[in-house]
Design a protein around this motif. Structure first.
Motif, short mmCIF file in Angstrom:
data_model
loop_
_atom_site.label_atom_id
_atom_site.label_comp_id
_atom_site.label_asym_id
_atom_site.label_seq_id
_atom_site.Cartn_x
_atom_site.Cartn_y
_atom_site.Cartn_z
N LYS A 118 43.26 48.13 77.23
CA LYS A 118 42.97 46.44 76.91
C LYS A 118 41.59 47.03 76.11
CE LYS A 118 45.81 43.54 79.20
NZ LYS A 118 45.92 42.22 79.99
N GLY A 172 51.23 36.92 91.12
CA GLY A 172 50.30 36.12 90.14
C GLY A 172 50.57 36.29 88.60
N ASP A 200 54.38 47.75 84.72
CA ASP A 200 53.00 47.86 84.14
C ASP A 200 52.01 47.68 85.41
OD1 ASP A 200 54.01 45.38 84.19
OD2 ASP A 200 52.32 44.81 82.93
N1 AQP Z 1 57.76 43.45 79.14
C1 AQP Z 1 57.86 43.18 80.56
N2 AQP Z 1 58.75 43.72 81.51
C2 AQP Z 1 58.93 43.52 82.78
N3 AQP Z 1 57.67 42.92 83.26
C3 AQP Z 1 56.65 42.56 82.55
N4 AQP Z 1 55.65 41.83 82.97
C4 AQP Z 1 54.92 41.70 81.78
N5 AQP Z 1 55.19 42.42 80.56
C5 AQP Z 1 56.62 42.61 81.23
C6 AQP Z 1 55.15 41.41 84.18
O1 AQP Z 1 54.75 40.07 84.16
C7 AQP Z 1 53.96 39.59 85.32
C8 AQP Z 1 52.91 38.86 84.77
O2 AQP Z 1 51.89 39.54 83.80
P1 AQP Z 1 50.43 39.17 83.39
O3 AQP Z 1 50.13 37.98 83.92
O4 AQP Z 1 49.41 40.45 83.95
O5 AQP Z 1 50.91 39.11 82.07
P2 AQP Z 1 50.67 40.46 81.16
O6 AQP Z 1 51.18 41.54 81.59
O7 AQP Z 1 49.06 40.23 80.78
O8 AQP Z 1 51.70 40.03 79.96
P3 AQP Z 1 51.65 40.80 78.60
O9 AQP Z 1 52.51 39.97 77.82
O10 AQP Z 1 51.93 42.16 78.90
O11 AQP Z 1 50.24 40.80 78.38
P4 AQP Z 1 49.20 41.81 77.68
O12 AQP Z 1 49.74 42.17 76.44
O13 AQP Z 1 47.76 41.11 77.74
O14 AQP Z 1 49.04 42.94 78.89
C9 AQP Z 1 53.43 41.12 85.59
O15 AQP Z 1 54.17 41.28 86.94
C10 AQP Z 1 54.10 42.04 84.82
O16 AQP Z 1 54.15 43.33 85.51
#
Ligand code: AQP
Length: 331
Positions: A112, A7, A149
């Motif tokens: 967060k 997702g 992550d």
């Molecule tokens: N920098 C990254 N490198 C590799 N994979 C990444 N993902 C996120 N950033 C990286 C992967 O993208 C998928 C979707 O993640 P999400 O919907 O949870 O978005 P997110 O992690 O919230 O994205 P952001 O930009 O990192 O937002 P914040 O800053 O709010 O945490 C996941 O599979 C994630 O692993």
């Protein structure tokens, strides 16, 4: 066929290159030989502050981007999480099995909640990984393609599934994180000690829907390292290594091959060429996303079909779980 589920949150106007290289590229690849369930996780998106109209728009834009990137609704079940109420139904049971201590150890929550501050941290942000466990377990997924992550959340999912299976009898398949080394953590262009993220200033984050001119500028101003040789060295040269990783992932050339290609040339040449490589990748994605958004009714039909199919599978899991935990059947 083995099952795959993943997702993504509709929390930005565009997905970024970290999302794509860490996760979405694997979504597209795995649908070839897996029964795939992919969702836009809007329930997760309201764990931090949100605007209703923006959320609705971003949910549609997210679905369009997934299709533009190659998620094929003829092969994969693509849906919006809130269209499938079973996610919340299973999540409540999982919350009852999850322990406060283990949820408190989730590093994403710690990061967060620190960012939001005590007054801004919702209870849902705390239980987010438990809902994520429900997302995965509902579909009996074997594999979950995600970035680095998310590894800890996958471990929690396995722990909760094992706890349920041991206590009530086997209902859940134990899922494995599908994390591709090399691209599992794409770094921010301005702070190459952190993962690329929409929560950092935009200059370090390459959005797939950015104007290629903006993308080029971001790449040209990426923070590099001291020295001048274009070689991969994650410890000593994280910035340059990150640029090489992105180039390699999109161009299909190995990092070793790229090091040879840039031998005797400087960081400027690397950035110039990378801007072209990224531009060639994102330009058609932008175009296709726009075309799909021009026909929102068709997009919604695709999502409705996906939700109907997802509910068939998810409904079976919830019925089994509700029976096992001792809920009286409604009839
Ligand atoms: N920098 C990254 N490198 C590799 N994979 C990444 N993902 C996120 N950033 C990286 C992967 O993208 C998928 C979707 O993640 P999400 O919907 O949870 O978005 P997110 O992690 O919230 O994205 P952001 O930009 O990192 O937002 P914040 O800053 O709010 O945490 C996941 O599979 C994630 O692993």
């Amino acid at each position: 066929l083995p099952r795959v589920l993943s997702g993504i949150q509709p929390t930005a106007d565009s997905f970024h290159l970290g999302n794509y290289l860490g996760a979405l590229r694997q979504w597209v690849a795995l649908q070839q030989d897996h029964e795939a369930f992919y969702c836009v996780v809007d329930l997760h998106a309201i764990t931090v502050d949100w605007d209703p109209e923006t959320l609705r728009r971003r949910t549609l834009v997210s679905a369009a981007q997934l299709l533009a990137l190659g998620v094929d609704p003829a092969r994969s079940t693509l849906f919006v999480q809130s269209h499938v109420p079973e996610h919340v139904q299973l999540s409540w049971v999982m919350e009852s099995l999850a322990r406060f201590g283990e949820a408190s150890r989730m590093t994403q929550f710690k990061d967060k909640s620190q960012r939001e501050g005590a007054a801004g941290t919702s209870v849902a942000l705390f239980t987010y990984p438990v809902l994520q466990a429900a997302d995965i377990l509902l579909y009996q997924a074997d594999r979950v393609p995600v970035g680095e992550d998310q590894r800890q959340h996958l471990e929690l999912t396995r722990d909760l599934a094992t706890r349920f299976n041991n206590r009530f009898g086997t209902s859940f398949r134990l899922p494995e994180a599908h994390i591709v080394q090399g691209t599992a953590k794409i770094l921010d262009l301005q702070s190459p000690d952190k993962k690329m993220s929409k929560s950092l200033p935009p200059a370090g984050c390459i959005d797939l829907l950015d104007d290629p001119k903006v993308t080029g500028k971001k790449i040209r101003s990426a923070v590099t390292d001291t020295g001048r040789e274009v070689v991969a060295d994650p410890e000593g040269k994280p910035g340059v290594t990150n640029l090489l990783t992105i180039h390699s992932a999109l161009s299909g050339r190995s990092v070793g091959d790229l090091e040879e290609h840039f031998a005797g040339r400087g960081y400027g040449d690397l950035k110039k060429e990378l801007a072209e490589v990224v531009g060639d990748f994102v330009t058609p994605v932008r175009g296709r996303t726009q075309e799909l958004l021009d026909d929102p009714a068709e997009l919604q039909r695709t999502l409705a079909q996906g939700a109907a199919r997802a509910r068939e599978v998810a409904g079976r899991t919830v019925a089994d779980v509700y029976d096992k935990v001792g809920f009286l059947p409604p009839t």
